[in-house]
Design a protein around this motif. Structure first.
Motif, PDB file in Angstrom:
ATOM      1  N   ALA A  28      -3.697   2.175 -17.876  1.00  0.00           N
ATOM      2  CA  ALA A  28      -4.040   0.821 -17.437  1.00  0.00           C
ATOM      3  C   ALA A  28      -2.949   0.252 -16.536  1.00  0.00           C
ATOM      4  O   ALA A  28      -3.238  -0.402 -15.529  1.00  0.00           O
ATOM      5  CB  ALA A  28      -4.239  -0.082 -18.655  1.00  0.00           C
ATOM      6  N   PHE A  29      -1.673   0.519 -16.893  1.00  0.00           N
ATOM      7  CA  PHE A  29      -0.566   0.018 -16.090  1.00  0.00           C
ATOM      8  C   PHE A  29      -0.585   0.609 -14.684  1.00  0.00           C
ATOM      9  O   PHE A  29      -0.456  -0.112 -13.687  1.00  0.00           O
ATOM     10  CB  PHE A  29       0.769   0.341 -16.782  1.00  0.00           C
ATOM     11  N   LEU A  30      -0.757   1.930 -14.592  1.00  0.00           N
ATOM     12  CA  LEU A  30      -0.760   2.577 -13.271  1.00  0.00           C
ATOM     13  C   LEU A  30      -1.972   2.163 -12.437  1.00  0.00           C
ATOM     14  O   LEU A  30      -1.853   1.949 -11.229  1.00  0.00           O
ATOM     15  CB  LEU A  30      -0.699   4.093 -13.427  1.00  0.00           C
ATOM     16  N   SER A  31      -3.133   2.032 -13.050  1.00  0.00           N
ATOM     17  CA  SER A  31      -4.308   1.619 -12.269  1.00  0.00           C
ATOM     18  C   SER A  31      -4.180   0.153 -11.838  1.00  0.00           C
ATOM     19  O   SER A  31      -4.586  -0.206 -10.728  1.00  0.00           O
ATOM     20  CB  SER A  31      -5.588   1.854 -13.057  1.00  0.00           C
ATOM     21  N   ALA A  32      -3.605  -0.696 -12.684  1.00  0.00           N
ATOM     22  CA  ALA A  32      -3.385  -2.092 -12.286  1.00  0.00           C
ATOM     23  C   ALA A  32      -2.362  -2.174 -11.165  1.00  0.00           C
ATOM     24  O   ALA A  32      -2.513  -2.960 -10.213  1.00  0.00           O
ATOM     25  CB  ALA A  32      -2.923  -2.922 -13.481  1.00  0.00           C
ATOM     26  N   LEU A  33      -1.308  -1.346 -11.253  1.00  0.00           N
ATOM     27  CA  LEU A  33      -0.291  -1.327 -10.200  1.00  0.00           C
ATOM     28  C   LEU A  33      -0.889  -0.862  -8.873  1.00  0.00           C
ATOM     29  O   LEU A  33      -0.650  -1.457  -7.826  1.00  0.00           O
ATOM     30  CB  LEU A  33       0.861  -0.410 -10.621  1.00  0.00           C
ATOM     31  N   ALA A  34      -1.709   0.187  -8.920  1.00  0.00           N
ATOM     32  CA  ALA A  34      -2.341   0.684  -7.691  1.00  0.00           C
ATOM     33  C   ALA A  34      -3.324  -0.346  -7.143  1.00  0.00           C
ATOM     34  O   ALA A  34      -3.383  -0.592  -5.932  1.00  0.00           O
ATOM     35  CB  ALA A  34      -3.047   2.003  -7.972  1.00  0.00           C
ATOM     36  N   GLY A  35      -4.106  -0.984  -8.024  1.00  0.00           N
ATOM     37  CA  GLY A  35      -5.067  -1.998  -7.569  1.00  0.00           C
ATOM     38  C   GLY A  35      -4.374  -3.187  -6.947  1.00  0.00           C
ATOM     39  O   GLY A  35      -4.807  -3.703  -5.910  1.00  0.00           O
ATOM     40  N   ALA A  36      -3.294  -3.646  -7.561  1.00  0.00           N
ATOM     41  CA  ALA A  36      -2.558  -4.793  -7.012  1.00  0.00           C
ATOM     42  C   ALA A  36      -1.927  -4.434  -5.678  1.00  0.00           C
ATOM     43  O   ALA A  36      -1.968  -5.212  -4.719  1.00  0.00           O
ATOM     44  CB  ALA A  36      -1.492  -5.260  -7.999  1.00  0.00           C
ATOM     45  N   VAL A  40      -2.992  -6.214  -2.172  1.00  0.00           N
ATOM     46  CA  VAL A  40      -2.026  -6.924  -1.326  1.00  0.00           C
ATOM     47  C   VAL A  40      -2.028  -6.340   0.077  1.00  0.00           C
ATOM     48  O   VAL A  40      -2.008  -7.070   1.067  1.00  0.00           O
ATOM     49  CB  VAL A  40      -0.617  -6.874  -1.961  1.00  0.00           C
ATOM     50  N   TRP A  41      -2.076  -5.026   0.176  1.00  0.00           N
ATOM     51  CA  TRP A  41      -2.090  -4.374   1.495  1.00  0.00           C
ATOM     52  C   TRP A  41      -3.346  -4.773   2.270  1.00  0.00           C
ATOM     53  O   TRP A  41      -3.284  -5.091   3.464  1.00  0.00           O
ATOM     54  CB  TRP A  41      -2.020  -2.860   1.311  1.00  0.00           C
ATOM     55  N   GLY A  42      -4.503  -4.768   1.588  1.00  0.00           N
ATOM     56  CA  GLY A  42      -5.756  -5.154   2.252  1.00  0.00           C
ATOM     57  C   GLY A  42      -5.747  -6.609   2.675  1.00  0.00           C
ATOM     58  O   GLY A  42      -6.197  -6.956   3.771  1.00  0.00           O
ATOM     59  N   ALA A  43      -5.234  -7.485   1.817  1.00  0.00           N
ATOM     60  CA  ALA A  43      -5.174  -8.905   2.159  1.00  0.00           C
ATOM     61  C   ALA A  43      -4.239  -9.147   3.334  1.00  0.00           C
ATOM     62  O   ALA A  43      -4.522  -9.979   4.208  1.00  0.00           O
ATOM     63  CB  ALA A  43      -4.714  -9.707   0.944  1.00  0.00           C
ATOM     64  N   ARG A  45      -3.612  -7.001   5.751  1.00  0.00           N
ATOM     65  CA  ARG A  45      -4.305  -6.534   6.971  1.00  0.00           C
ATOM     66  C   ARG A  45      -5.333  -7.546   7.451  1.00  0.00           C
ATOM     67  O   ARG A  45      -5.450  -7.808   8.646  1.00  0.00           O
ATOM     68  CB  ARG A  45      -4.996  -5.193   6.705  1.00  0.00           C
ATOM     69  N   VAL A  46      -6.074  -8.127   6.502  1.00  0.00           N
ATOM     70  CA  VAL A  46      -7.076  -9.131   6.875  1.00  0.00           C
ATOM     71  C   VAL A  46      -6.394 -10.345   7.495  1.00  0.00           C
ATOM     72  O   VAL A  46      -6.850 -10.883   8.521  1.00  0.00           O
ATOM     73  CB  VAL A  46      -7.929  -9.521   5.650  1.00  0.00           C
ATOM     74  N   ALA A  47      -5.283 -10.787   6.910  1.00  0.00           N
ATOM     75  CA  ALA A  47      -4.568 -11.949   7.446  1.00  0.00           C
ATOM     76  C   ALA A  47      -3.992 -11.657   8.826  1.00  0.00           C
ATOM     77  O   ALA A  47      -4.049 -12.501   9.722  1.00  0.00           O
ATOM     78  CB  ALA A  47      -3.450 -12.354   6.484  1.00  0.00           C
ATOM     79  N   GLU A  48      -3.447 -10.447   9.026  1.00  0.00           N
ATOM     80  CA  GLU A  48      -2.899 -10.087  10.338  1.00  0.00           C
ATOM     81  C   GLU A  48      -3.996 -10.027  11.392  1.00  0.00           C
ATOM     82  O   GLU A  48      -3.802 -10.478  12.524  1.00  0.00           O
ATOM     83  CB  GLU A  48      -2.170  -8.749  10.253  1.00  0.00           C
ATOM     84  N   ARG A  49      -5.146  -9.478  11.029  1.00  0.00           N
ATOM     85  CA  ARG A  49      -6.259  -9.402  11.983  1.00  0.00           C
ATOM     86  C   ARG A  49      -6.771 -10.790  12.336  1.00  0.00           C
ATOM     87  O   ARG A  49      -7.099 -11.073  13.490  1.00  0.00           O
ATOM     88  CB  ARG A  49      -7.391  -8.553  11.412  1.00  0.00           C
ATOM     89  N   ALA A  50      -6.851 -11.673  11.338  1.00  0.00           N
ATOM     90  CA  ALA A  50      -7.310 -13.046  11.600  1.00  0.00           C
ATOM     91  C   ALA A  50      -6.320 -13.776  12.494  1.00  0.00           C
ATOM     92  O   ALA A  50      -6.722 -14.500  13.413  1.00  0.00           O
ATOM     93  CB  ALA A  50      -7.502 -13.798  10.289  1.00  0.00           C
ATOM     94  N   ALA A  51      -5.019 -13.583  12.257  1.00  0.00           N
ATOM     95  CA  ALA A  51      -4.007 -14.233  13.097  1.00  0.00           C
ATOM     96  C   ALA A  51      -4.076 -13.698  14.526  1.00  0.00           C
ATOM     97  O   ALA A  51      -3.961 -14.464  15.491  1.00  0.00           O
ATOM     98  CB  ALA A  51      -2.611 -14.009  12.518  1.00  0.00           C
TER      99      ALA A  51
END
Length: 153
Positions: A28-36, A40-43, A45-51
Motif C-alpha cells: 500500500a505504501f509503495l502504490s500510494a507513493l507511486a500514485g502521488a 504530481v507529475w501529471g498535474a 504537466r497540465v499546469a505547464e501546458r495551460a501556462a
C-alpha cells in the motif's frame, strides 16, 4: 563468528526484508507513493501546458493589436495621399509641362503668349497617427519566445 553463522544471519535478514516487502503495508505504501508521484507529475504537466497556452494566446492577441494599429496608420497615410498629395502632384506636373514648353519658346526666340499659374494654397491638416501606442505595444510585447526583441527606441 564463523562464515556459516554469518550466512545464516544474512539469510534471516533477507527473509525479513522479503516478508516486509510482500506485506500489505509495504504494498500500500509503495502504490500510494507511486500514485502521488505520478499525480504530481501529471498535474505539473497540465499546469505547464495551460501556462504555455495562456502565454501564446496573450502573444497572439498582442500581435493582432500591433497588426491592426499598423494597418490603421498605413490607411491614414494612404488616404492622406489620395485626398491631398495626388491631386497636388498631378497639377504640379501639368503646370511644369506648360512652363517647360513656354521656356522652350522663349529660348527659341519666339514671343510666347503670356501664361498664368495659380498658387496652390491647399491646407493639409496633419493626421494624428498613434505612433506612441504602436511603440508601446511593440516594445512591451513578448511576441517571440526566447530572445527578446532587439529594437531601438
Amino acid at each position: 563468528m564463523n562464515f556459516a553463522n554469518g550466512m545464516e544471519l544474512l539469510q534471516q535478514a533477507w527473509d525479513g526484508v522479503r516478508s516486509f516487502a510482500n506485506s500489505a503495508f509495504a504494498s500500500a505504501f509503495l502504490s500510494a507513493l507511486a500514485g502521488a508521484g505520478l499525480g504530481v507529475w501529471g498535474a505539473q504537466r497540465v499546469a505547464e501546458r495551460a501556462a504555455r497556452a495562456r502565454e501564446l494566446l496573450d502573444s497572439l492577441r498582442q500581435a493582432n493589436a500591433v497588426i491592426v494599429l499598423a494597418t490603421t496608420i498605413a490607411n491614414n497615410a494612404f488616404s492622406l495621399k489620395r485626398q491631398y498629395i495626388t491631386p497636388l502632384s498631378e497639377r504640379y506636373f501639368k503646370d511644369r509641362e506648360v512652363a517647360v514648353a513656354h521656356q522652350a519658346l522663349i529660348l527659341s526666340g519666339k514671343s510666347p503668349l503670356p501664361i498664368t499659374f495659380e498658387a496652390e494654397m491647399t491646407k493639409i491638416t496633419p493626421v494624428t497617427i498613434p505612433l506612441d501606442a504602436l511603440k508601446n505595444l511593440v516594445y512591451s510585447a513578448q511576441l517571440m519566445p526566447g530572445r527578446a526583441l532587439a529594437l531601438e527606441r
